[in-house]
Motif scaffolding. Structure first.
Motif, PDB file in Angstrom:
ATOM      1  N   LEU A  86       0.794  -1.186   0.146  1.00 41.90           N
ATOM      2  CA  LEU A  86       0.078  -0.186  -0.099  1.00 41.90           C
ATOM      3  C   LEU A  86       0.770   1.362   0.095  1.00 41.90           C
ATOM      4  O   LEU A  86       0.605   2.164  -0.726  1.00 41.90           O
ATOM      5  CB  LEU A  86      -0.924  -0.067   1.220  1.00 41.90           C
ATOM      6  CG  LEU A  86      -2.048   1.012   1.096  1.00 41.90           C
ATOM      7  CD1 LEU A  86      -3.382   0.567   0.803  1.00 41.90           C
ATOM      8  CD2 LEU A  86      -2.007   1.735   2.736  1.00 41.90           C
ATOM      9  N   ARG A  90       0.885   3.997  -2.970  1.00 41.92           N
ATOM     10  CA  ARG A  90       0.664   5.301  -2.491  1.00 41.92           C
ATOM     11  C   ARG A  90       1.849   6.309  -3.374  1.00 41.92           C
ATOM     12  O   ARG A  90       1.703   7.325  -4.056  1.00 41.92           O
ATOM     13  CB  ARG A  90       0.531   5.746  -1.502  1.00 41.92           C
ATOM     14  CG  ARG A  90      -0.769   5.261  -0.689  1.00 41.92           C
ATOM     15  CD  ARG A  90      -0.956   5.778   0.751  1.00 41.92           C
ATOM     16  NE  ARG A  90      -0.957   7.085   0.805  1.00 41.92           N
ATOM     17  CZ  ARG A  90      -0.981   7.882   1.849  1.00 41.92           C
ATOM     18  NH1 ARG A  90      -0.542   7.567   3.004  1.00 41.92           N
ATOM     19  NH2 ARG A  90      -1.084   9.274   1.729  1.00 41.92           N
ATOM     20  N   GLY A  96      -4.235   9.021  -2.517  1.00 41.96           N
ATOM     21  CA  GLY A  96      -4.610   9.213  -1.002  1.00 41.96           C
ATOM     22  C   GLY A  96      -4.768   7.757  -0.422  1.00 41.96           C
ATOM     23  O   GLY A  96      -4.790   6.922  -1.081  1.00 41.96           O
ATOM     24  N   LEU A  97      -4.516   7.883   0.833  1.00 41.06           N
ATOM     25  CA  LEU A  97      -4.533   6.360   1.680  1.00 41.06           C
ATOM     26  C   LEU A  97      -5.771   5.501   1.416  1.00 41.06           C
ATOM     27  O   LEU A  97      -5.723   4.535   0.970  1.00 41.06           O
ATOM     28  CB  LEU A  97      -4.653   6.742   3.150  1.00 41.06           C
ATOM     29  CG  LEU A  97      -4.657   5.821   4.010  1.00 41.06           C
ATOM     30  CD1 LEU A  97      -3.297   4.739   3.637  1.00 41.06           C
ATOM     31  CD2 LEU A  97      -4.560   5.965   5.640  1.00 41.06           C
ATOM     32  N   LYS A  98      -6.871   6.234   1.386  1.00 39.35           N
ATOM     33  CA  LYS A  98      -8.196   5.414   0.979  1.00 39.35           C
ATOM     34  C   LYS A  98      -8.245   4.979  -0.583  1.00 39.35           C
ATOM     35  O   LYS A  98      -8.509   3.565  -0.836  1.00 39.35           O
ATOM     36  CB  LYS A  98      -9.422   6.249   1.200  1.00 39.35           C
ATOM     37  CG  LYS A  98     -10.852   5.497   0.970  1.00 39.35           C
ATOM     38  CD  LYS A  98     -11.946   6.412   1.222  1.00 39.35           C
ATOM     39  CE  LYS A  98     -13.263   5.528   1.197  1.00 39.35           C
ATOM     40  NZ  LYS A  98     -13.236   4.242   0.261  1.00 39.35           N
ATOM     41  N   GLU A  99      -7.863   5.593  -1.362  1.00 38.38           N
ATOM     42  CA  GLU A  99      -7.805   5.397  -2.798  1.00 38.38           C
ATOM     43  C   GLU A  99      -6.825   4.186  -3.033  1.00 38.38           C
ATOM     44  O   GLU A  99      -6.924   3.384  -3.916  1.00 38.38           O
ATOM     45  CB  GLU A  99      -7.513   6.443  -3.688  1.00 38.38           C
ATOM     46  CG  GLU A  99      -8.607   7.523  -3.671  1.00 38.38           C
ATOM     47  CD  GLU A  99      -8.514   8.592  -2.364  1.00 38.38           C
ATOM     48  OE1 GLU A  99      -7.610   8.702  -1.860  1.00 38.38           O
ATOM     49  OE2 GLU A  99      -9.660   9.426  -2.593  1.00 38.38           O
ATOM     50  N   LYS A 101      -5.676   2.085  -0.644  1.00 38.18           N
ATOM     51  CA  LYS A 101      -6.132   0.824   0.009  1.00 38.18           C
ATOM     52  C   LYS A 101      -7.198   0.214  -0.922  1.00 38.18           C
ATOM     53  O   LYS A 101      -7.118  -0.946  -1.098  1.00 38.18           O
ATOM     54  CB  LYS A 101      -6.809   1.356   1.188  1.00 38.18           C
ATOM     55  CG  LYS A 101      -7.370   0.253   2.203  1.00 38.18           C
ATOM     56  CD  LYS A 101      -7.737   0.612   3.511  1.00 38.18           C
ATOM     57  CE  LYS A 101      -8.490  -0.306   4.162  1.00 38.18           C
ATOM     58  NZ  LYS A 101      -9.860  -0.767   4.128  1.00 38.18           N
ATOM     59  N   ASP A 102      -8.207   0.827  -1.688  1.00 37.62           N
ATOM     60  CA  ASP A 102      -9.177   0.412  -2.350  1.00 37.62           C
ATOM     61  C   ASP A 102      -8.493  -0.249  -3.588  1.00 37.62           C
ATOM     62  O   ASP A 102      -9.014  -1.126  -3.875  1.00 37.62           O
ATOM     63  CB  ASP A 102     -10.243   1.425  -2.878  1.00 37.62           C
ATOM     64  CG  ASP A 102     -11.123   2.201  -1.693  1.00 37.62           C
ATOM     65  OD1 ASP A 102     -11.207   1.458  -0.807  1.00 37.62           O
ATOM     66  OD2 ASP A 102     -11.600   3.126  -1.796  1.00 37.62           O
ATOM     67  N   GLU A 105      -6.778  -3.572  -2.611  1.00 41.82           N
ATOM     68  CA  GLU A 105      -8.076  -4.727  -2.143  1.00 41.82           C
ATOM     69  C   GLU A 105      -8.723  -5.257  -3.233  1.00 41.82           C
ATOM     70  O   GLU A 105      -9.203  -6.228  -3.263  1.00 41.82           O
ATOM     71  CB  GLU A 105      -8.872  -4.196  -1.117  1.00 41.82           C
ATOM     72  CG  GLU A 105      -8.222  -3.954   0.282  1.00 41.82           C
ATOM     73  CD  GLU A 105      -9.122  -3.290   1.290  1.00 41.82           C
ATOM     74  OE1 GLU A 105     -10.130  -2.553   1.091  1.00 41.82           O
ATOM     75  OE2 GLU A 105      -8.629  -3.206   2.494  1.00 41.82           O
TER      76      GLU A 105
END
Length: 137
Positions: A86, A90, A96-99, A101-102, A105
């Motif tokens: 991750l 990045r 960003g962190l959420k994007e 991570k998505d 995953e």
């Protein structure tokens, strides 16, 4: 063979592929037959194609174009390496962190698209160093 047959054979050898194709169509129309490859009892246009001189080779410029843009696809992420991968995703993508991570995953998923071969290889090396499985398309 008779002289007449020999003359026809020699004429057929001199045909171009286009002319042989036209001849096949004319024979089909004139005699009401269907040209089919192989088998017995049918008219075989492949005989004419073999007898006809070979068409000139296509210029190299018409060959399949060399691929210049590549996609780096994250295919597998081991659960115990997810955080390290991750972080690399990045850094490479600026997400960003959420994007990021998505994206991780959602594997298999493209990390970078339309990059040069050298850049794709660098990205692949960085991600594989952290344990990810990568393919370049």
């Amino acid at each position: 063979m008779s002289e007449r047959v020999d003359a026809i054979i020699e004429s057929l050898k001199a045909l171009s592929l286009l002319e042989a194709s036209e001849l096949v169509k004319a024979i089909e129309e004139t005699f009401g037959v269907k040209a089919e490859g192989g088998g017995s009892g049918g008219f075989n246009p492949a005989m004419f194609a073999m007898a006809a001189p070979a068409a000139p080779a296509a210029p190299a410029a018409e060959a399949a174009p060399e691929q210049t843009e590549f996609d780096v696809v994250l295919t597998e992420v081991p659960a115990d390496k997810k955080i390290a991968i991750l972080k690399v995703v990045r850094a490479l993508t600026g997400l960003g962190l959420k994007e990021a991570k998505d994206l991780v995953e959602a594997a298999p998923k493209a990390v970078k698209e339309a990059v040069t071969k050298d850049e794709a290889e660098k990205i692949k090396a960085e991600l594989e160093k952290e344990g990810a499985k990568i393919t370049i398309k």
